[in-house]
Motif scaffolding. Sequence first.
Motif: not given
Length: 252
Positions: A7, A203, A205, A208, A211, A219, A235
Amino acid sequence: MAINLQKGQTIDLRKNDRGESFDLSQVTIGLGWDVKQKETGFFGKIFGGSSEEEYDLDVIAFLLDSNGKVANLGRDLFFPNGNKVGLHAGDVIFFNSMTYPSGSGTSNMLFPEGTSKYSTQQKINQLLNNGELIVHTGDNLTGEGDGDDEQIIIKLDSLPAKIDKIIFLVCIYQGINKNQQFGKVENAFIRACDKNNKEIAKYTLSNSPELENKHSLVFGETYRHNDGWKFRAIGEPHYTDNFVEILKKYIY
């Protein structure tokens, strides 16, 4: 081998630190996701254990000028039944305006439901050969299957100078009403591949807490730098499930 981004990390799309060069005359931005399995109770455990809830995630791109704004919001498109959609044929690429510069057609017009993978690819090639610089490949309603769930194909080297940056985001359709959110989405990723289908960067994710209860996600972005293009992993989650709310930040 593609670079796995963290990120906030930024890379050059044309040439990486390993000395690899990439053809940006046509770049595919692919996005994918899965939905976490949920338990289905006693009988579910006997007959299958869990089920996957269907999410409809929509991929959108904002084309920004040098001021970081969407200069052309397009026009209203009217259907024979009286329905109307906005932002058609402008600088927002989404399910009702899937090409640039013409913005021709809606998702139903370009890729009718049930269109085969071969026919879809033929149509995409035709659009690109006929002068479209950006083509959204269609709406995957569930995210099922391996690989990219949705793609946006961009002729980066041919884009007019007025397009300085492209932001990519994903929204869960009716996510608030359906109580669907990115905290229940896993293996979500964005990746960039060059014309030769060489993966430049990816990338992914990880799960987390930020989220949780978020229904949209910015994104990443690609932007001009000197004579080339860079890509940044962002992110950034948002509560809204309506991309227009996020778009407001980018209009004059």
